[in-house]
Design an enzyme around this catalytic site. Structure first.
Site, short mmCIF file in Angstrom:
data_model
loop_
_atom_site.label_atom_id
_atom_site.label_comp_id
_atom_site.label_asym_id
_atom_site.label_seq_id
_atom_site.Cartn_x
_atom_site.Cartn_y
_atom_site.Cartn_z
N LYS A 51 0.84 -1.20 0.00
CA LYS A 51 0.00 0.00 0.00
C LYS A 51 0.87 1.26 0.00
CE LYS A 51 -4.00 -1.83 2.51
NZ LYS A 51 -4.74 -1.73 3.79
N ALA A 67 -0.88 1.32 6.29
CA ALA A 67 -1.19 0.37 7.35
C ALA A 67 -2.19 -0.66 6.85
CB ALA A 67 -1.75 1.09 8.56
N ASP A 68 -2.21 -1.78 7.53
CA ASP A 68 -3.21 -2.79 7.29
C ASP A 68 -3.56 -3.40 8.64
OD1 ASP A 68 -4.59 -4.15 4.92
OD2 ASP A 68 -4.03 -5.84 6.21
N THR A 69 -4.83 -3.65 8.87
CA THR A 69 -5.29 -4.21 10.15
C THR A 69 -6.03 -5.50 9.89
OG1 THR A 69 -5.49 -2.00 11.13
CG2 THR A 69 -6.72 -3.78 12.20
#
Length: 189
Positions: A51, A67-69
């Site tokens: 990303k 970010a990735d969650t």
């Protein structure tokens, strides 16, 4: 310029409230394909990196944060629900159980890349079928990993406890990010 490589309204709110109101939002066009041969941490790290890098390519002189969650329960990843029925299923599985929320983030600054994975834990109280029906009918869960927002008014009485960073559970561990941005001398907090 400071760029958030995400279209998440929660990440936008967290950056605005805790870091700066002077930033651009440029959503990533990265293709996230979960690789079963890799660990959950490797996948989430890869998604966060892709990303950020996809935005950085067009903005090499700027600071980019991505970010990735993911929500994890019993070694299974729970992303955003496909529909209301999927959201109901997830919430029923989390009922009266503890799950983990992982956020991987990257900060791209000049020739530096800072990366961390932050873990937090949430335990729900018993979620009745009536509550799950009412909450999912609100449509709030449909754009959230794990089908809930800990900050939603519906959830106030449904959390037994959480451990770790609350902002991480919402979608961006601002405490850690602020330390990294200060260490890079991007911001003076």
């Amino acid at each position: 310029m400071f760029i958030l490589a995400s279209n998440s309204p929660r990440r936008k709110e967290l950056i605005t409230e805790h870091i700066t109101s002077d930033f651009l939002i440029i959503p990533s066009n990265a293709n996230e394909i979960y690789d079963e041969s890799k660990s959950i941490e490797e996948n989430i790290t890869s998604f966060s990196y892709l990303k950020g890098y996809s935005v950085l390519k067009n903005h090499p002189l700027d600071t980019v944060i991505s970010a990735d969650t993911m929500v994890v329960f019993n070694n299974k990843v729970y992303g955003k629900p496909k529909d209301i029925e999927d959201a109901k299923r997830m919430l029923a599985e989390f009922s009266n159980n503890e799950h983990m929320v992982l956020t991987s983030y990257h900060i791209f600054y000049q020739d530096k890349i800072i990366h961390k994975v932050v873990k937090s834990y949430v335990k729900f109280k018993l979620l009745t079928p009536e509550f799950i029906e009412e909450y999912t009918t609100s449509l709030s869960p449909l754009d959230k990993a794990g089908s809930y927002g800990i900050q939603d008014s519906f959830m106030k009485d449904k959390i037994e406890y959480y451990k770790g960073s609350l902002s991480n559970i919402i979608g961006l561990p601002v405490e850690d990010i602020k330390k990294d941005l200060a260490a890079l001398k991007i911001f003076d907090f």
